[in-house]
Motif scaffolding. Structure first.
Motif, short mmCIF file in Angstrom:
data_model
loop_
_atom_site.label_atom_id
_atom_site.label_comp_id
_atom_site.label_asym_id
_atom_site.label_seq_id
_atom_site.Cartn_x
_atom_site.Cartn_y
_atom_site.Cartn_z
N LEU A 83 49.31 42.31 34.05
CA LEU A 83 50.36 41.34 33.78
C LEU A 83 51.22 41.07 35.01
O LEU A 83 51.61 39.93 35.28
N LEU A 84 51.51 42.13 35.76
CA LEU A 84 52.28 41.94 36.99
C LEU A 84 51.51 41.07 37.97
O LEU A 84 52.08 40.16 38.59
N SER A 85 50.22 41.32 38.07
CA SER A 85 49.38 40.53 38.96
C SER A 85 49.31 39.08 38.49
O SER A 85 49.48 38.14 39.29
N TRP A 86 49.08 38.89 37.20
CA TRP A 86 48.99 37.53 36.65
C TRP A 86 50.33 36.80 36.76
O TRP A 86 50.37 35.60 37.06
N ARG B 118 60.12 34.03 38.88
CA ARG B 118 60.47 33.28 37.68
C ARG B 118 59.34 32.29 37.41
O ARG B 118 58.73 31.77 38.35
N LEU B 119 59.07 32.03 36.14
CA LEU B 119 58.02 31.09 35.79
C LEU B 119 58.60 29.84 35.14
O LEU B 119 59.48 29.93 34.29
N VAL C 212 63.49 28.32 33.58
CA VAL C 212 62.52 29.36 33.91
C VAL C 212 62.61 30.52 32.92
O VAL C 212 63.54 30.59 32.11
N ILE C 213 61.64 31.42 33.01
CA ILE C 213 61.69 32.68 32.28
C ILE C 213 61.38 33.80 33.25
O ILE C 213 60.64 33.62 34.22
N ASP C 214 61.99 34.96 33.01
CA ASP C 214 61.70 36.13 33.84
C ASP C 214 60.61 36.95 33.16
O ASP C 214 60.02 36.54 32.16
N PHE C 215 60.34 38.12 33.70
CA PHE C 215 59.22 38.93 33.20
C PHE C 215 59.43 39.36 31.75
O PHE C 215 58.49 39.32 30.94
#
Length: 233
Positions: free
Chosen positions: A135-138, A149-150, A189-192
């Protein structure tokens, strides 16, 4: 004729065919979806082991009960890491963690150790740790602005890349958890942690921890369950 050779060859071909089929599968049938579903199921089970009262929260003392029974030096090392990372997770300083804070804590513990350090009796250490690593990689790969941020476009690309489809309600889900950040001016955005909530709503819509159903009430801080802090001489 080599005994068992052709049967093994046949099984190998079946395995490759299954892997190829999953790689081409869409949505819930895709390998990534299935993999994350299993990881979320383990995380839910582990959280519920700690949450004896069923109120949807785990306090710090309860969390320490999951630490492996190792030698004193190693246990102190794990406790020190846990206390430090718990403070990062416990933003409202109530000395307790909800399900998503628990996920984030597990993620942080795997960054310099293992998930086993947090939940010794988990029946899925390996899959959870692998999920956090992946998940961190993706998440990093999907972060087009490189700001941790996504955006909605990033999340849609993630879904296309790993699920081979974009869920019909992804924009609605994203809107529920997104916020305005100076990291990516002009875009929500959203964070992890919010990314974990988005994935839960997509992959495990019937979960009791679905953000629309999971509304635990924060506990009042119990002074008898405060973290034990070491004080220098």
């Amino acid at each position: 004729r080599i005994p068992g050779f052709y049967s093994k060859l046949g099984l190998a071909k079946q395995d490759r065919h299954l892997q190829h089929t999953q790689e081409l599968a869409v949505g819930p049938e895709s390998s990534t979806w299935i993999f994350l579903l299993r990881a979320f199921e383990v995380l839910e089970q582990d959280f519920e082991k700690f949450d004896k009262s069923g109120d949807g929260y785990i306090d710090y003392v309860e969390l320490t009960m999951g630490i492996p029974l190792v030698d004193a030096h190693m246990r102190l090392h794990i406790l020190a890491r846990l206390e430090y990372k718990f403070k990062l997770v416990d933003q409202d300083k109530t000395n307790s963690a909800d399900f998503y804070e628990f996920i984030y804590l597990g993620f942080l513990m795997t960054q310099d150790g293992s998930y086993h350090d947090l939940v010794e009796e988990s029946e899925g250490h390996d899959i959870v740790k692998k999920a956090f690593i992946e998940l961190l990689s993706w998440y990093s790969q999907s972060d087009s602005h490189k700001r941790q941020r996504l955006t909605i476009a990033d999340v849609q690309q993630f879904c296309l890349r790993h699920f081979r489809m974009i869920p019909a309600n992804i924009e609605e889900i994203f809107e529920e958890f997104s916020y305005t950040s100076s990291h990516v001016p002009g875009q929500k955005v959203i964070d992890f942690v919010r990314f974990m909530k988005v994935l839960t709503m997509i992959i495990v819509p019937d979960s009791r921890f679905h953000p629309k159903r999971y509304k635990p009430v924060k506990k009042a801080l119990d002074p008898n369950k405060m973290m034990i802090k070491a004080h220098g001489g």
